[in-house]
Write an enzyme that holds these catalytic residues in place. Sequence first.
Site, short mmCIF file in Angstrom:
data_model
loop_
_atom_site.label_atom_id
_atom_site.label_comp_id
_atom_site.label_asym_id
_atom_site.label_seq_id
_atom_site.Cartn_x
_atom_site.Cartn_y
_atom_site.Cartn_z
N ALA A 63 -8.66 -18.71 -29.13
CA ALA A 63 -9.75 -19.37 -28.73
C ALA A 63 -9.99 -18.13 -27.25
CB ALA A 63 -9.82 -20.62 -28.66
N GLY A 108 -5.73 -20.16 -31.75
CA GLY A 108 -7.03 -19.15 -32.89
C GLY A 108 -6.88 -18.58 -33.96
N GLU A 111 -4.18 -19.59 -35.90
CA GLU A 111 -4.87 -20.63 -37.26
C GLU A 111 -5.71 -20.16 -38.37
OE1 GLU A 111 -5.78 -22.44 -33.65
OE2 GLU A 111 -4.47 -24.29 -33.82
N GLU A 131 0.03 -22.23 -27.42
CA GLU A 131 -1.33 -23.31 -27.00
C GLU A 131 0.45 -24.21 -25.67
OE1 GLU A 131 -1.31 -22.51 -29.76
OE2 GLU A 131 -3.74 -22.28 -30.48
N1 CO8 Z 1 -9.27 -15.39 -24.34
C1 CO8 Z 1 -10.18 -14.82 -23.89
N2 CO8 Z 1 -10.06 -13.90 -23.29
C2 CO8 Z 1 -9.16 -13.09 -24.21
C3 CO8 Z 1 -8.19 -13.60 -25.05
C4 CO8 Z 1 -8.06 -15.38 -25.29
N3 CO8 Z 1 -7.14 -15.94 -25.57
N4 CO8 Z 1 -7.37 -12.80 -25.27
C5 CO8 Z 1 -7.45 -11.47 -24.68
N5 CO8 Z 1 -8.51 -11.71 -23.42
C6 CO8 Z 1 -9.18 -10.42 -22.77
C7 CO8 Z 1 -8.38 -10.07 -21.58
O1 CO8 Z 1 -8.84 -11.35 -20.82
C8 CO8 Z 1 -8.81 -9.16 -21.36
O2 CO8 Z 1 -9.89 -8.73 -20.95
P1 CO8 Z 1 -10.25 -8.62 -19.24
O3 CO8 Z 1 -10.22 -6.67 -19.73
O4 CO8 Z 1 -12.05 -8.41 -18.86
O5 CO8 Z 1 -9.49 -8.52 -18.54
C9 CO8 Z 1 -8.54 -8.35 -22.49
O6 CO8 Z 1 -8.90 -9.75 -23.51
C10 CO8 Z 1 -7.76 -7.19 -22.95
O7 CO8 Z 1 -6.50 -8.34 -23.20
P2 CO8 Z 1 -5.29 -7.30 -22.39
O8 CO8 Z 1 -5.60 -7.35 -21.04
O9 CO8 Z 1 -4.72 -8.77 -21.64
O10 CO8 Z 1 -4.72 -7.04 -22.96
P3 CO8 Z 1 -2.84 -7.22 -23.89
O11 CO8 Z 1 -2.66 -6.04 -24.14
O12 CO8 Z 1 -1.95 -6.67 -21.85
O13 CO8 Z 1 -2.34 -8.61 -23.32
C11 CO8 Z 1 -2.57 -10.08 -25.02
C12 CO8 Z 1 -2.86 -9.31 -25.00
C13 CO8 Z 1 -0.72 -10.60 -25.61
C14 CO8 Z 1 -3.04 -10.28 -26.90
C15 CO8 Z 1 -2.82 -11.15 -24.04
O14 CO8 Z 1 -4.54 -10.73 -23.81
C16 CO8 Z 1 -2.78 -12.81 -24.13
O15 CO8 Z 1 -1.89 -12.67 -24.11
N6 CO8 Z 1 -3.69 -12.87 -24.74
C17 CO8 Z 1 -3.95 -15.17 -25.30
C18 CO8 Z 1 -3.43 -15.13 -26.13
C19 CO8 Z 1 -3.38 -16.87 -26.61
O16 CO8 Z 1 -2.91 -16.86 -25.52
N7 CO8 Z 1 -4.25 -17.22 -27.03
C20 CO8 Z 1 -4.64 -18.31 -27.62
C21 CO8 Z 1 -5.51 -19.02 -27.19
S1 CO8 Z 1 -5.13 -20.48 -27.22
C22 CO8 Z 1 -6.01 -20.88 -28.23
O17 CO8 Z 1 -5.68 -19.52 -29.26
C23 CO8 Z 1 -6.29 -22.21 -28.53
C24 CO8 Z 1 -7.46 -22.14 -30.25
C25 CO8 Z 1 -7.36 -23.86 -30.82
C26 CO8 Z 1 -8.19 -24.11 -29.47
C27 CO8 Z 1 -9.18 -25.18 -30.47
C28 CO8 Z 1 -9.95 -26.21 -28.87
C29 CO8 Z 1 -9.99 -27.95 -28.90
#
Ligand code: CO8
Length: 257
Positions: A63, A108, A111, A131
């Site tokens: 998400a 997400g 999921e 999360e």
């Molecule tokens: N949300 C928003 N932006 C994201 C997300 C995300 N989940 N994942 C990646 N991005 C964006 C980055 O911010 C980046 O943007 P920018 O270029 O503008 O800085 C772009 O995508 C590329 O990402 P990275 O530069 O970080 O790429 P890497 O190859 O270095 O890393 C990863 C890739 C490992 C996937 C890293 O991006 C990461 O750790 N992302 C987050 C993963 C995460 O924690 N996901 C879980 C999120 S929480 C969730 O999903 C909850 C679900 C349920 C919610 C329900 C609520 C009620």
Amino acid sequence: MGFVKLEQQGHVGIMTIDREKALNALNSQVLSDLDAAIDEVAANDDIYVVILTGAGRSFVAGADIGEMKNFSAYDGKQFGVHGGSVFLKLENMAKPVIAAINGFALGGGCELAMSCDIRLASEKAKFGQPEVGLGITPGFGGTQRLPRIVGISKAMELILTAKVIKAEEAKAIGLVSEVYPAEELMPKALELANAICANAQIAVKESKRCIRMGMQTDINTGSAFEAEAFGVCCGTEDKNEGMGAFLEKRAEKHFQG
Ligand code: CO8
């Protein structure tokens, strides 16, 4: 449906989540676009099976953390209800859905993959529920579907540690059925989809319904439900055709669709 692309190959509908610059992270708009795309493929009788994948190097990286950062308790609950209902719609769609997991399937994204009926992964795919490291719980069904799929001990371990696992480990714990080299993922997903398309579609849909229903009920209720479904299929032309083909030693079958 700006963030979700739809195409059709034969009787297979391919839905691609396409918000590549954010690794296909699910914000409210992506969820709404996915909802609309599900409605569209569900209503299209010419589509028998659906493949869900992500554009670029990610399936769905979770998400949208930027959007969630400013959520109040109320906003969070609303977001959970929104995503949860879209994922349930996908899971409950009559036709089968195959997840072709091409890259990150985190939070997400994991999921979403778990809401699909069959999961195939690229060697490059990574899975996890990060999360608790962000100060939240899984919110789109992770606490419910992961233990049902991999068992309670593995689900607890994955969710409580927030660790990320590779595709081979996901296969070892039963989270995905198969792992393929990246370039083979879509051809293999299409091969699988077409193998399902070749069968009697009423029987395919009834089987999916029985399995989904049976996972949520006791075996007596599930067995009664299965008997109903078997009865429905016995009243179809497809049953006459399928059994007729066997008895006539005929390889070719002509199902109604
Ligand atoms: N949300 C928003 N932006 C994201 C997300 C995300 N989940 N994942 C990646 N991005 C964006 C980055 O911010 C980046 O943007 P920018 O270029 O503008 O800085 C772009 O995508 C590329 O990402 P990275 O530069 O970080 O790429 P890497 O190859 O270095 O890393 C990863 C890739 C490992 C996937 C890293 O991006 C990461 O750790 N992302 C987050 C993963 C995460 O924690 N996901 C879980 C999120 S929480 C969730 O999903 C909850 C679900 C349920 C919610 C329900 C609520 C009620």
